[in-house]
Design an enzyme around this catalytic site. Structure first.
Site, PDB file in Angstrom:
ATOM      1  N   ASN A   9       0.863  -1.185   0.000  1.00 33.40           N
ATOM      2  CA  ASN A   9       0.000   0.000   0.000  1.00 33.40           C
ATOM      3  C   ASN A   9       0.897   1.231   0.000  1.00 33.40           C
ATOM      4  OD1 ASN A   9      -1.957   1.928   0.370  1.00 33.40           O
ATOM      5  ND2 ASN A   9      -2.378   1.399   2.517  1.00 33.40           N
ATOM      6  N   GLU A 166      -6.123  -4.441  10.240  1.00 34.64           N
ATOM      7  CA  GLU A 166      -5.062  -3.474  10.495  1.00 34.64           C
ATOM      8  C   GLU A 166      -5.363  -2.718  11.789  1.00 34.64           C
ATOM      9  OE1 GLU A 166      -2.860  -2.460   6.612  1.00 34.64           O
ATOM     10  OE2 GLU A 166      -4.471  -1.028   6.883  1.00 34.64           O
ATOM     11  N   SER A 212       2.741  -2.087  10.298  1.00 40.88           N
ATOM     12  CA  SER A 212       4.178  -2.222  10.556  1.00 40.88           C
ATOM     13  C   SER A 212       4.724  -3.613  10.249  1.00 40.88           C
ATOM     14  CB  SER A 212       4.512  -1.804  11.996  1.00 40.88           C
ATOM     15  OG  SER A 212       4.161  -0.446  12.209  1.00 40.88           O
TER      16      SER A 212
HETATM   17  P1  PGA Z   1       2.428   0.329   7.582  1.00 40.79           P
HETATM   18  O1  PGA Z   1       1.019   0.577   6.873  1.00 40.79           O
HETATM   19  O2  PGA Z   1       2.940  -0.997   7.052  1.00 40.79           O
HETATM   20  O3  PGA Z   1       3.294   1.484   7.159  1.00 40.79           O
HETATM   21  O4  PGA Z   1       2.185   0.270   9.036  1.00 40.79           O
HETATM   22  C1  PGA Z   1       0.125  -0.473   6.650  1.00 40.79           C
HETATM   23  C2  PGA Z   1      -1.140   0.055   6.047  1.00 40.79           C
HETATM   24  O5  PGA Z   1      -1.609   1.109   6.486  1.00 40.79           O
HETATM   25  O6  PGA Z   1      -1.705  -0.552   5.133  1.00 40.79           O
END
Ligand code: PGA
Length: 251
Positions: A9, A166, A212
């Site tokens: 993403n 998430e 993350s």
């Molecule tokens: P991140 O974002 O891996 O930077 O935590 C994940 C997401 O929001 O899809």
């Protein structure tokens, strides 16, 4: 066996040319992957990304989509527009859209239904805040989000939906959920889907973890029983890290 899915993403990162360069860097790894590989790009990058990904195993996803076919919705993009450039997935209801752009469970549902009607596979995001987790309402909240997102979706269509769990407190914070915490909620989502549609659908549906996920922790998360892949923000912007995560999903 569910085929794992690794989706990057990009959020509001990468110009079209930067996006093409990144796709070219991950292409070989994606082509050799057992899992599905998706890149979710800003609208402006989609045509170039689709062109760059042509002939490879990389599928291209939008990060959002409007639920109407057309009309006076300044700044919005329809399913038709996405399809014409070769987009096959769209993220729906990312927590950043819920937080900053007034996305609600109702619009998430309308978008999910519209994407499915147009053969675009929705990656529907759900996840609790830190406050909700600390107050013990994670499961109630997730159950509500899942049920409202899938309202009116047939069993056949539900099999095509991807749900991304998430936890908001883990997004972009470096505070990953532990393997057990992530799997516990993904399993709970599967049970919720089972209560709605039965085991045929819940055993088929892919449920991702996001928040993350990175080159170091991916293997542990992806080895869990109910985590069928990842939605990866920050680490998807670095080709080497994203490729490491793709390879972790192949194991
Ligand atoms: P991140 O974002 O891996 O930077 O935590 C994940 C997401 O929001 O899809």
């Amino acid at each position: 066996m569910r085929k794992k899915l690794i989706a990057g993403n990009w959020k509001m990162n990468n110009t079209p040319s930067q996006g093409v360069a990144l796709i070219n860097e991950i292409k070989d790894t994606a082509n050799n992957a057992v899992c599905d590989v998706v890149v979710c790009t800003p609208y402006i990058c989609l045509p170039a990304a689709c062109e760059a990904a042509k002939g490879s195993k990389i599928a291209v996803s939008a990060e959002n989509m409007h639920f109407e076919d057309k009309g006076a919705f300044t700044g919005e993009i329809s399913a038709d527009m996405l399809k014409e450039v070769g987009v096959t997935y769209t993220v729906i209801g990312h927590s950043e859209r819920r937080q900053y752009f007034a996305e609600t469970d109702t619009t998430v549902n309308l978008k999910t239904v519209k994407a499915l009607a147009n053969d675009i596979l929705p990656i529907v995001c759900v996840g609790e805040s830190l406050d909700q987790r600390e107050n013990g309402i994670t499961f109630d909240f997730i159950s509500m989000q899942v049920k409202l997102a899938l309202k009116g979706v047939s069993a056949e269509d539900a099999k095509k939906v991807v749900i991304a769990y998430e936890p908001i407190w883990a997004i972009g914070t470096g505070m990953t959920a532990t393997d057990e915490q992530a799997n516990e909620v993904c399993l709970f989502i599967r049970e919720t889907v089972k209560s709605l549609y039965g085991a045929d659908v819940s055993d088929t549906m892919r449920i991702l973890y996001g928040g993350s996920m990175n080159a170091k922790n991916a293997a542990g998360l992806l080895a869990q029983s109910d985590i069928d892949g990842g939605l990866i923000g920050g680490a998807s912007l670095k080709a080497a890290d994203f490729c490491t995560i793709i390879n972790a999903a192949n194991a």
